[in-house]
Design a protein around this motif. Structure first.
Motif, PDB file in Angstrom:
ATOM      1  N   SER A  15       0.850  -1.189   0.000  1.00 28.64           N
ATOM      2  CA  SER A  15       0.000   0.000   0.000  1.00 28.64           C
ATOM      3  C   SER A  15       0.881   1.233   0.000  1.00 28.64           C
ATOM      4  O   SER A  15       2.004   1.204   0.514  1.00 28.64           O
ATOM      5  CB  SER A  15      -0.887  -0.006   1.254  1.00 28.64           C
ATOM      6  OG  SER A  15      -1.585   1.213   1.360  1.00 28.64           O
ATOM      7  N   ILE A  16       0.356   2.303  -0.541  1.00 25.13           N
ATOM      8  CA  ILE A  16       1.066   3.590  -0.477  1.00 25.13           C
ATOM      9  C   ILE A  16       0.322   4.558   0.443  1.00 25.13           C
ATOM     10  O   ILE A  16       0.649   5.721   0.524  1.00 25.13           O
ATOM     11  CB  ILE A  16       1.247   4.215  -1.880  1.00 25.13           C
ATOM     12  CG1 ILE A  16      -0.101   4.471  -2.542  1.00 25.13           C
ATOM     13  CG2 ILE A  16       2.144   3.345  -2.737  1.00 25.13           C
ATOM     14  CD1 ILE A  16      -0.032   5.325  -3.786  1.00 25.13           C
ATOM     15  N   ALA A  17      -0.687   4.043   1.143  1.00 27.67           N
ATOM     16  CA  ALA A  17      -1.522   4.887   1.998  1.00 27.67           C
ATOM     17  C   ALA A  17      -0.798   5.219   3.300  1.00 27.67           C
ATOM     18  O   ALA A  17      -0.288   4.340   3.988  1.00 27.67           O
ATOM     19  CB  ALA A  17      -2.838   4.183   2.305  1.00 27.67           C
ATOM     20  N   SER A  18      -0.779   6.509   3.627  1.00 30.71           N
ATOM     21  CA  SER A  18      -0.242   6.952   4.914  1.00 30.71           C
ATOM     22  C   SER A  18      -1.393   7.036   5.914  1.00 30.71           C
ATOM     23  O   SER A  18      -2.551   6.763   5.586  1.00 30.71           O
ATOM     24  CB  SER A  18       0.423   8.319   4.757  1.00 30.71           C
ATOM     25  OG  SER A  18      -0.561   9.295   4.458  1.00 30.71           O
ATOM     26  N   TRP A  19      -1.093   7.439   7.126  1.00 31.43           N
ATOM     27  CA  TRP A  19      -2.126   7.554   8.157  1.00 31.43           C
ATOM     28  C   TRP A  19      -3.243   8.489   7.727  1.00 31.43           C
ATOM     29  O   TRP A  19      -4.411   8.246   7.997  1.00 31.43           O
ATOM     30  CB  TRP A  19      -1.520   8.057   9.468  1.00 31.43           C
ATOM     31  CG  TRP A  19      -0.576   7.089  10.084  1.00 31.43           C
ATOM     32  CD1 TRP A  19       0.792   7.156  10.071  1.00 31.43           C
ATOM     33  CD2 TRP A  19      -0.907   5.895  10.792  1.00 31.43           C
ATOM     34  NE1 TRP A  19       1.327   6.077  10.720  1.00 31.43           N
ATOM     35  CE2 TRP A  19       0.299   5.286  11.189  1.00 31.43           C
ATOM     36  CE3 TRP A  19      -2.102   5.273  11.143  1.00 31.43           C
ATOM     37  CZ2 TRP A  19       0.345   4.106  11.906  1.00 31.43           C
ATOM     38  CZ3 TRP A  19      -2.051   4.099  11.865  1.00 31.43           C
ATOM     39  CH2 TRP A  19      -0.850   3.519  12.238  1.00 31.43           C
ATOM     40  N   THR A  20      -2.915   9.567   7.060  1.00 37.66           N
ATOM     41  CA  THR A  20      -3.935  10.554   6.687  1.00 37.66           C
ATOM     42  C   THR A  20      -4.723  10.166   5.444  1.00 37.66           C
ATOM     43  O   THR A  20      -5.684  10.830   5.107  1.00 37.66           O
ATOM     44  CB  THR A  20      -3.300  11.944   6.467  1.00 37.66           C
ATOM     45  OG1 THR A  20      -2.323  11.847   5.449  1.00 37.66           O
ATOM     46  CG2 THR A  20      -2.700  12.477   7.748  1.00 37.66           C
ATOM     47  N   TYR A  21      -4.321   9.111   4.770  1.00 37.94           N
ATOM     48  CA  TYR A  21      -5.065   8.667   3.589  1.00 37.94           C
ATOM     49  C   TYR A  21      -6.494   8.291   3.967  1.00 37.94           C
ATOM     50  O   TYR A  21      -7.435   8.586   3.255  1.00 37.94           O
ATOM     51  CB  TYR A  21      -4.359   7.476   2.940  1.00 37.94           C
ATOM     52  CG  TYR A  21      -5.114   6.889   1.773  1.00 37.94           C
ATOM     53  CD1 TYR A  21      -5.060   7.507   0.533  1.00 37.94           C
ATOM     54  CD2 TYR A  21      -5.890   5.752   1.921  1.00 37.94           C
ATOM     55  CE1 TYR A  21      -5.755   6.986  -0.556  1.00 37.94           C
ATOM     56  CE2 TYR A  21      -6.597   5.222   0.848  1.00 37.94           C
ATOM     57  CZ  TYR A  21      -6.526   5.837  -0.378  1.00 37.94           C
ATOM     58  OH  TYR A  21      -7.220   5.333  -1.441  1.00 37.94           O
ATOM     59  N   TYR A  22      -6.655   7.623   5.102  1.00 39.09           N
ATOM     60  CA  TYR A  22      -7.976   7.152   5.522  1.00 39.09           C
ATOM     61  C   TYR A  22      -8.753   8.219   6.284  1.00 39.09           C
ATOM     62  O   TYR A  22      -9.942   8.402   6.063  1.00 39.09           O
ATOM     63  CB  TYR A  22      -7.839   5.889   6.383  1.00 39.09           C
ATOM     64  CG  TYR A  22      -7.213   4.769   5.600  1.00 39.09           C
ATOM     65  CD1 TYR A  22      -7.936   4.089   4.631  1.00 39.09           C
ATOM     66  CD2 TYR A  22      -5.885   4.425   5.785  1.00 39.09           C
ATOM     67  CE1 TYR A  22      -7.366   3.072   3.883  1.00 39.09           C
ATOM     68  CE2 TYR A  22      -5.307   3.407   5.042  1.00 39.09           C
ATOM     69  CZ  TYR A  22      -6.042   2.735   4.097  1.00 39.09           C
ATOM     70  OH  TYR A  22      -5.479   1.744   3.354  1.00 39.09           O
TER      71      TYR A  22
END
Length: 117
Positions: A15-22
């Protein structure tokens, strides 16, 4: 130059999602801060013995509390359409377009549906 596909594939991340992605919590805090007063006013209904009458009293005195109702229902729209056997409603939660009693009916029927009644 020969490329090794397996080595290259091994460098990929799940995944390339950081904490703030969600959830962008800074934005959440800013948005909640805008409606903090209205939420606290409606919080006074928790544990009420006569929630419908108290809701009516609150809406009459502070009609702007209606703006948080869609948020509490996890709706982004500021107008919510409701159809029943008699009529089609479009409840506006920015500017009241029905009587307080009809907004109480909206709240009552919505809670009855969510409780499976």
């Amino acid at each position: 130059m020969k490329r090794d596909f397996n080595t290259w594939l091994g460098t990929m991340k799940d995944s390339i999602a950081s904490w703030t992605y969600y959830t962008d919590f800074q934005k959440v805090y800013e948005n909640v801060n805008k409606i903090k007063v209205e939420l606290n006013i409606l919080n006074s209904l928790i544990g009420s013995k006569n929630i419908e009458q108290e809701f009516k009293d609150i809406v009459k005195k502070y009609p702007n509390v209606l703006v948080v109702v869609p948020i509490l229902l996890a709706k982004r729209e500021k107008e919510i359409k409701v159809n029943d056997a008699k009529e089609n409603y479009v409840f506006n939660f920015i500017k009241m377009n029905y009587t307080v009693d009809q907004y109480v009916l909206f709240m009552r029927m919505g809670s009855a549906v969510s409780e499976g009644k």
